[in-house]
Design a protein around this motif. Structure first.
Motif, PDB file in Angstrom:
ATOM      1  N   LEU A 169       7.427  16.597  -1.621  1.00 38.12           N
ATOM      2  CA  LEU A 169       7.175  15.336  -0.935  1.00 38.12           C
ATOM      3  C   LEU A 169       8.327  14.981   0.007  1.00 38.12           C
ATOM      4  O   LEU A 169       9.487  14.922  -0.400  1.00 38.12           O
ATOM      5  N   ALA A 170       7.997  14.708   1.272  1.00 38.97           N
ATOM      6  CA  ALA A 170       8.998  14.336   2.269  1.00 38.97           C
ATOM      7  C   ALA A 170       8.914  12.855   2.642  1.00 38.97           C
ATOM      8  O   ALA A 170       9.904  12.289   3.119  1.00 38.97           O
ATOM      9  N   ALA A 171       7.758  12.234   2.453  1.00 37.43           N
ATOM     10  CA  ALA A 171       7.596  10.820   2.804  1.00 37.43           C
ATOM     11  C   ALA A 171       6.718  10.148   1.761  1.00 37.43           C
ATOM     12  O   ALA A 171       5.610  10.621   1.489  1.00 37.43           O
ATOM     13  N   LEU A 172       7.216   9.041   1.189  1.00 34.14           N
ATOM     14  CA  LEU A 172       6.464   8.274   0.201  1.00 34.14           C
ATOM     15  C   LEU A 172       6.520   6.803   0.593  1.00 34.14           C
ATOM     16  O   LEU A 172       7.594   6.218   0.693  1.00 34.14           O
ATOM     17  N   ASN A 173       5.350   6.213   0.830  1.00 31.80           N
ATOM     18  CA  ASN A 173       5.260   4.806   1.238  1.00 31.80           C
ATOM     19  C   ASN A 173       4.298   4.076   0.310  1.00 31.80           C
ATOM     20  O   ASN A 173       3.082   4.276   0.373  1.00 31.80           O
ATOM     21  N   LEU A 174       4.855   3.242  -0.556  1.00 33.18           N
ATOM     22  CA  LEU A 174       4.067   2.421  -1.476  1.00 33.18           C
ATOM     23  C   LEU A 174       4.295   0.936  -1.188  1.00 33.18           C
ATOM     24  O   LEU A 174       4.092   0.086  -2.047  1.00 33.18           O
ATOM     25  N   SER A 175       4.701   0.591   0.018  1.00 29.65           N
ATOM     26  CA  SER A 175       5.083  -0.779   0.355  1.00 29.65           C
ATOM     27  C   SER A 175       3.894  -1.727   0.392  1.00 29.65           C
ATOM     28  O   SER A 175       2.735  -1.311   0.487  1.00 29.65           O
ATOM     29  N   SER A 176       4.206  -3.012   0.290  1.00 29.67           N
ATOM     30  CA  SER A 176       3.225  -4.092   0.429  1.00 29.67           C
ATOM     31  C   SER A 176       2.069  -3.946  -0.541  1.00 29.67           C
ATOM     32  O   SER A 176       0.897  -3.987  -0.163  1.00 29.67           O
ATOM     33  N   ASN A 177       2.401  -3.760  -1.804  1.00 32.97           N
ATOM     34  CA  ASN A 177       1.432  -3.804  -2.877  1.00 32.97           C
ATOM     35  C   ASN A 177       1.914  -4.820  -3.906  1.00 32.97           C
ATOM     36  O   ASN A 177       2.660  -5.751  -3.546  1.00 32.97           O
ATOM     37  N   ARG A 178       1.509  -4.656  -5.153  1.00 32.52           N
ATOM     38  CA  ARG A 178       1.945  -5.573  -6.209  1.00 32.52           C
ATOM     39  C   ARG A 178       2.601  -4.805  -7.344  1.00 32.52           C
ATOM     40  O   ARG A 178       2.482  -5.165  -8.520  1.00 32.52           O
ATOM     41  N   LEU A 179       3.274  -3.746  -6.974  1.00 29.25           N
ATOM     42  CA  LEU A 179       3.893  -2.890  -7.968  1.00 29.25           C
ATOM     43  C   LEU A 179       5.038  -3.624  -8.655  1.00 29.25           C
ATOM     44  O   LEU A 179       5.780  -4.379  -8.031  1.00 29.25           O
ATOM     45  N   SER A 180       5.179  -3.385  -9.935  1.00 30.11           N
ATOM     46  CA  SER A 180       6.203  -4.077 -10.724  1.00 30.11           C
ATOM     47  C   SER A 180       6.976  -3.059 -11.555  1.00 30.11           C
ATOM     48  O   SER A 180       6.824  -1.843 -11.404  1.00 30.11           O
ATOM     49  N   GLY A 181       7.810  -3.589 -12.441  1.00 32.11           N
ATOM     50  CA  GLY A 181       8.617  -2.693 -13.263  1.00 32.11           C
ATOM     51  C   GLY A 181       9.855  -2.239 -12.515  1.00 32.11           C
ATOM     52  O   GLY A 181      10.164  -2.703 -11.416  1.00 32.11           O
ATOM     53  N   SER A 182      10.560  -1.305 -13.094  1.00 34.15           N
ATOM     54  CA  SER A 182      11.812  -0.817 -12.503  1.00 34.15           C
ATOM     55  C   SER A 182      11.588   0.474 -11.730  1.00 34.15           C
ATOM     56  O   SER A 182      10.518   1.099 -11.823  1.00 34.15           O
ATOM     57  N   LEU A 183      12.590   0.845 -10.958  1.00 32.04           N
ATOM     58  CA  LEU A 183      12.525   2.095 -10.219  1.00 32.04           C
ATOM     59  C   LEU A 183      12.651   3.271 -11.192  1.00 32.04           C
ATOM     60  O   LEU A 183      13.610   3.341 -11.962  1.00 32.04           O
ATOM     61  N   PRO A 184      11.695   4.201 -11.189  1.00 35.57           N
ATOM     62  CA  PRO A 184      11.820   5.361 -12.087  1.00 35.57           C
ATOM     63  C   PRO A 184      12.993   6.252 -11.668  1.00 35.57           C
ATOM     64  O   PRO A 184      13.137   6.575 -10.483  1.00 35.57           O
ATOM     65  N   TRP A 185      13.824   6.646 -12.634  1.00 35.34           N
ATOM     66  CA  TRP A 185      15.013   7.436 -12.296  1.00 35.34           C
ATOM     67  C   TRP A 185      14.654   8.799 -11.728  1.00 35.34           C
ATOM     68  O   TRP A 185      15.441   9.414 -11.006  1.00 35.34           O
ATOM     69  N   ARG A 186      13.412   9.264 -12.011  1.00 33.51           N
ATOM     70  CA  ARG A 186      13.014  10.573 -11.499  1.00 33.51           C
ATOM     71  C   ARG A 186      12.756  10.564  -9.990  1.00 33.51           C
ATOM     72  O   ARG A 186      12.586  11.626  -9.398  1.00 33.51           O
ATOM     73  N   LEU A 187      12.732   9.364  -9.409  1.00 36.36           N
ATOM     74  CA  LEU A 187      12.612   9.310  -7.955  1.00 36.36           C
ATOM     75  C   LEU A 187      13.700  10.131  -7.281  1.00 36.36           C
ATOM     76  O   LEU A 187      13.476  10.784  -6.259  1.00 36.36           O
ATOM     77  N   SER A 195      11.959  10.025   3.625  1.00 32.52           N
ATOM     78  CA  SER A 195      11.649   8.607   3.850  1.00 32.52           C
ATOM     79  C   SER A 195      11.047   8.013   2.582  1.00 32.52           C
ATOM     80  O   SER A 195      10.066   8.543   2.046  1.00 32.52           O
ATOM     81  N   LEU A 196      11.637   6.908   2.112  1.00 29.29           N
ATOM     82  CA  LEU A 196      11.153   6.214   0.909  1.00 29.29           C
ATOM     83  C   LEU A 196      10.990   4.735   1.257  1.00 29.29           C
ATOM     84  O   LEU A 196      11.954   4.067   1.638  1.00 29.29           O
ATOM     85  N   ASP A 197       9.776   4.199   1.129  1.00 33.25           N
ATOM     86  CA  ASP A 197       9.510   2.790   1.426  1.00 33.25           C
ATOM     87  C   ASP A 197       8.761   2.175   0.250  1.00 33.25           C
ATOM     88  O   ASP A 197       7.580   2.457   0.030  1.00 33.25           O
ATOM     89  N   LEU A 198       9.467   1.353  -0.505  1.00 26.62           N
ATOM     90  CA  LEU A 198       8.882   0.630  -1.641  1.00 26.62           C
ATOM     91  C   LEU A 198       8.991  -0.879  -1.421  1.00 26.62           C
ATOM     92  O   LEU A 198       8.965  -1.663  -2.373  1.00 26.62           O
ATOM     93  N   SER A 199       9.113  -1.291  -0.174  1.00 27.86           N
ATOM     94  CA  SER A 199       9.370  -2.699   0.144  1.00 27.86           C
ATOM     95  C   SER A 199       8.175  -3.586  -0.161  1.00 27.86           C
ATOM     96  O   SER A 199       7.039  -3.129  -0.296  1.00 27.86           O
ATOM     97  N   ASP A 200       8.480  -4.892  -0.284  1.00 27.95           N
ATOM     98  CA  ASP A 200       7.462  -5.932  -0.461  1.00 27.95           C
ATOM     99  C   ASP A 200       6.579  -5.680  -1.672  1.00 27.95           C
ATOM    100  O   ASP A 200       5.343  -5.669  -1.593  1.00 27.95           O
ATOM    101  N   ASN A 201       7.217  -5.444  -2.802  1.00 30.24           N
ATOM    102  CA  ASN A 201       6.561  -5.395  -4.087  1.00 30.24           C
ATOM    103  C   ASN A 201       7.302  -6.368  -5.010  1.00 30.24           C
ATOM    104  O   ASN A 201       7.981  -7.287  -4.528  1.00 30.24           O
TER     105      ASN A 201
END
Length: 938
Positions: A169-187, A195-201
């Protein structure tokens, strides 16, 4: 076709086994896409080219194929307005490399099977309505996937921990959802990720240590979450990082020193967190920075001089911190800098000259402690567009060089200690849109040159010591929306030309020494009185002070007062009125002093009647210049005026001017004027209304525009306006003549033998409702509905008259207009006497409900007793509450009941309940919303 249907049936039955078996005979891209389409709704029919009879889909919309094999490699349907589910038919596309379905309306949950496609490299399902949690095994199927975007959907729950299995994986975009919890360390094990975009959750917890493993990372965005704790110390080991956005979290502590190694980083935003400490000097080593945003934190101390080493810096945002010291001189070395925001700190010292000599376009330093004079160098060729220096301690005069800032759009010098006058050169700032100079000590006049700032939308000069008049040149600023001149010492009158400003939303001149009458039209008809307060010389209805030459507020007339020539045999025009009494009091609480008030009222009426008759005589003399003036062709001659008939041709009246003002031809009088009957030479009668408020109609253009609009209104239940006559001192409206008399006459002045039947009354109610509904569809408010203005033609069909006349009087505001038509007492909702209530079609709805009561009960709206007044609405409401509906129905209708099968009282009871509910809803729902019912259509 039959064979294809069999294939689809076979495909659906055995679909779960197809992906594993991969039988070449069944690996049919056409079949898979047709099954996928079957689950969709496509309102724009963009997939019309998808034909199941084709041997291959390579020419279909949104499809790309591998030339050698003709297998589908790309399916891209972005922005096609598709909805429905993402079906399993896509699993047949075994050569698919790109699946892009963004900006549609797909719904449902996410299927893990999509990543089972071995050839799939790019998956984009962003900007849809997908929901639910991301399946735990979704990333476990990712195989050779390179890019995944699920942004702007409604996914919730935690990010699955097995996301780290997607090693390619080179680009992961999960932004602008309702995701909760903590950042998984395996990221952090995704070492191919760029590119990693987890903004607006709503992610929480700390950023895990180990981010340095992502040595290919170029961009990371975590803004708009709830992350806390310190930044990991190894964040600076992501040496290829170009963009780091952690804004809008709850991160704290100081900046880790490892960040100095981010020499390729061009965008750094840490705003709206809880970082503290001083900005380290090593910040100058991040030489690729173009945007540095540390605003809304707890940084303090002086700004480091090393900021001047950031030669590529374009935007510096450090607002809302605790920085001290002077405006950093080193910033003049940043040749690329265009945007500086240092507002809401504690900076001191002077504003440096280089601010006006560099390439800066926006400078915001409000709410600091800067002082001294504002100096614009004579050689300045500034590109400044926004200059905000408000709430500091600047002193001295406004620099004359402001006129040289040709690009300046916003200038805010408010809340300082500036004195002197506003320089005449301000007119040179031709691009200026917002000028704020309030809360200073400026004096002198407002320069007329300000009228050259043609782009100005907001002008605030309040709370100064300005004197002199308001310049009429402000009327040139057609884009103006806000004007605030309050709390000065301005004198003179309000320029009439300002009423022509088309976009004016606010005009505050309170606490000045202005005088004269208030302009009419546009914004000024609804201006809040508080915007005019403390100007003793202003006059007009809004400030409750009469102006010379303006008619006084009329005495309230009893709706039962008869016209001078009323008789049982008279015919009625649109304003035919038959009243009999004059209201001198309606309250049982009038004290002894009322006698004096009544006497004064009698004297006033006598004087007014004397003047009115004298005026009428003068008008008659003027009209009598030519006995056949009404037979002339349309003209604008000053003597004969301008006569227009909407049907065309020359009107041929059998009577001349004397007929219009002859008492023998008068049909009645209303709030807007008297009505006369005259005949055309072909024998057809017409009714002519002479406006008695003509002195208030100042604009011929406005008058003719509104009259022509009314002349186009055509409806079987409306009295037709056939033409008009105009001079500056006299206006006439020419209506069709309706011979059957008014509804008021038939209800309250007819004998028992001529009483209206229930069906006739029902038809009148229905016809009146249709007329009002038609007016409202044309955005016309009657505003003066009553039974005297409902006329019946020879066949008993109702026609509503006197509609839309309020629009003819632009000089009248809400307060005066209400008093001009007080003959409608009882029909008008009481809250419309309040100046702050906007006149809408709801006032017609209220009057219509009251009219229904009057028709069914055949009772006058107000019955005047010896020492009291009985209001029909109150009587009906009480009867409804006591269950005595029959007492509210006209006794003359009861004989109809046997012939109607007993339905009369039921229908009457229902209509009384509806009409009564209108009145009850107003009392129960508050005075701001009269009449919650809508007029029926038809």
């Amino acid at each position: 076709m039959m064979s294809l249907l069999l294939r689809i049936f076979y495909f659906v039955i055995f679909l779960p086994f197809l992906a594993e078996s991969r039988n070449p005979a069944l690996n049919d891209d056409v079949l898979g896409l047709i099954v996928f389409k079957a689950d969709l709704r496509e309102p724009d029919s963009k997939l019309v080219s998808w034909n199941e009879d084709d041997d291959e889909p390579c020419c279909w919309t949104g499809i790309k194929c591998e030339p050698k094999t003709n297998r589908v490699t790309e399916l891209s349907l972005n922005g096609f307005s598709l909805s429905g589910k993402i079906g399993r038919g896509l699993l047949q596309l075994q050569s698919l490399r790109t699946l892009s379905l963004s900006k549609n309306n797909f719904s449902g949950t996410l299927s893990s099977d999509l990543l089972r496609l071995e050839s799939l490299r790019n998956l984009d399902l962003s900007e849809n309505k997908l929901s639910g949690p991301i399946p735990d095994d979704f990333f476990g199927q990712c195989r050779s996937i390179r890019a995944i975007s699920l942004a702007k959907n409604a996914f919730f729950g935690a990010i699955p921990s097995n996301v780290g299995f997607c090693s390619t994986l080179a680009a992961l975009n999960l932004s602008s959802n309702r995701l909760s919890g903590s950042l998984p360390w395996r990221l952090w094990s995704l070492n191919a990720l760029r590119s990693l975009d987890l903004s607006d959750n709503t992610l929480v917890g700390e950023i895990p240590v180990g981010i340095s493993k992502m040595y290919n990372l170029r961009s990371i965005s975590l803004h708009g979450n709830r992350l806390s704790g310190h930044l990991p110390d190894d964040i600076g080991d992501c040496l290829l990082l170009k963009s780091l956005d952690l804004a809008g979290n709850s991160l704290s502590g100081s900046l880790p020193e490892s960040m100095r190694k981010l020499s390729t980083c061009s965008y750094l935003s840490l705003s709206s967190n809880f970082f503290s400490g001083e900005v380290p000097t090593w910040i100058g080593e991040m030489k690729s920075l173009e945007t540095l945003d540390l605003s809304r934190n707890g940084f303090f101390g002086q700004l480091p001089g090393s900021l001047g080493d950031l030669q590529l810096l374009k935007a510096l945002k450090l607002s809302r911190n605790g920085f001290t010291g002077s405006f950093p001189e080193s910033l003049c070395s940043c040749k690329s800098l265009v945007d500086v925001d240092l507002s809401q700190n504690s900076l001191t010292g002077k504003l440096p000259l280089w601010v006006f000599e560099s390439g800066l376009q926006q400078v915001l330093v409000s709410e600091n402690k800067l002082n001294g004079s504002i100096v614009i160098p004579s050689s300045s060729a500034s590109n400044l567009q926004v200059l905000v220096l408000s709430s500091n301690a600047f002193s001295g005069s406004i620099p004359e060089g402001l006129g040289k800032l040709k690009s300046l759009e916003v200038l805010d010098l408010s809340g300082n200690r500036l004195n002197g006058s506003i320089p005449l050169e301000i007119g040179g700032a031709v691009s200026l849109k917002e000028l704020r100079l309030e809360k200073n000590s400026l004096k002198g006049a407002i320069p007329t040159q300000i009228g050259n700032c043609a782009s100005l939308t907001s002008l605030d000069l309040s709370q100064n010591n300005l004197t002199g008049p308001i310049p009429p040149t402000l009327a040139n600023l057609t884009n103006l929306q806000i004007i605030n001149f309050s709390r000065n010492r301005l004198t003179g009158t309000i320029p009439k030309q300002l009423s022509n400003l088309p976009h004016l939303l606010s005009f505050n001149i309170a606490h000045n020494v202005l005088s004269g009458d208030i302009p009419s039209g546009s914004f000024f008809n609804t201006i809040p009185p508080s915007f005019l307060s403390d100007n003793p010389g202003l006059c007009g209805s809004i400030v409750n002070r009469s102006c010379p030459g303006v008619l006084p507020k009329p005495i309230v007339l009893n709706p039962e007062n008869s016209s001078p020539n009323s008789s049982s045999g008279s015919t009625f025009s649109p304003s035919g009125l038959h009243h009999k009494k004059i209201i001198l009091s309606v309250s049982t609480l009038i004290a002894i002093g009322a006698a004096a008030i009544i006497a004064l009222g009698v004297i006033t009426i006598t004087v007014l009647n004397f003047r009115a008759r004298a005026s009428a005589s003068q008008s008659a003399a003027a009209l009598a210049l030519s006995d056949d003036f009404l037979s002339q062709s349309p003209t604008t001659d000053a003597n004969s005026g301008k006569l227009i008939m909407f049907a065309g041709g020359d009107p041929e009246f059998s009577a001349g001017a004397h007929a219009l003002l002859n008492k023998d031809c008068e049909l009645g009088r209303g709030g807007f004027g008297a009505v006369y009957k005259t005949m055309l030479q072909n024998g057809r009668p017409v009714a002519i209304k002479k406006l008695t408020v003509s002195s208030l109609v100042k604009s011929q253009e406005d008058f003719e525009r509104e009259v022509k609009k009314l002349g186009k209104v055509q409806h079987p239940n409306l009295v037709a306006l056939e033409g008009y006559y105009w001079t500056p001192s006299l206006q006439l409206l020419i209506y069709e003549f309706v011979s059957g008399g008014s509804l008021y006459k038939h209800l309250h002045e007819s004998s028992a033998s001529n009483a209206l039947s229930w069906q006739e009354r029902f038809d009148i109610i229905l016809g009146t409702a249709k007329s009002l509904a038609h007016l409202h569809r044309l955005d016309i408010i009657h505003y003066n509905l009553k039974s005297a203005y409902i006329l019946l033609d020879g066949s008993g069909e109702p026609k509503t008259g006197d509609y839309g006349l309020a629009k003819l009087l632009p000089m009248l505001d809400h307060y005066v207009l209400s008093s001009k038509i007080q003959s409608a007492l009882g029909y008008m909702a009481p809250e419309f006497a309040c100046r702050t209530v906007k006149i809408t079609e709801k006032c017609d709805v209220y009057a219509f409900g009251v009219l229904v009561l009057e028709i069914q009960a055949r009772k006058r709206l107000l019955e005047y007793m010896e020492d009291d007044v009985v209001v029909l609405c109150d009587m009906v409401r009480g009867a409804l509450e006591e269950g005595k509906v029959a007492e509210c129905v006209d006794g003359r209708l009861m004989w109809e009941v046997p012939h109607r099968g007993g339905h009369c009282s039921d229908e009457a009871g229902f209509d009384l309940h509806v009409a009564g509910s209108i009145e009850s809803a107003r009392h129960g729902g508050g005075g701001e919303h009269p009449g919650t019912y809508q007029m029926p259509s038809g």
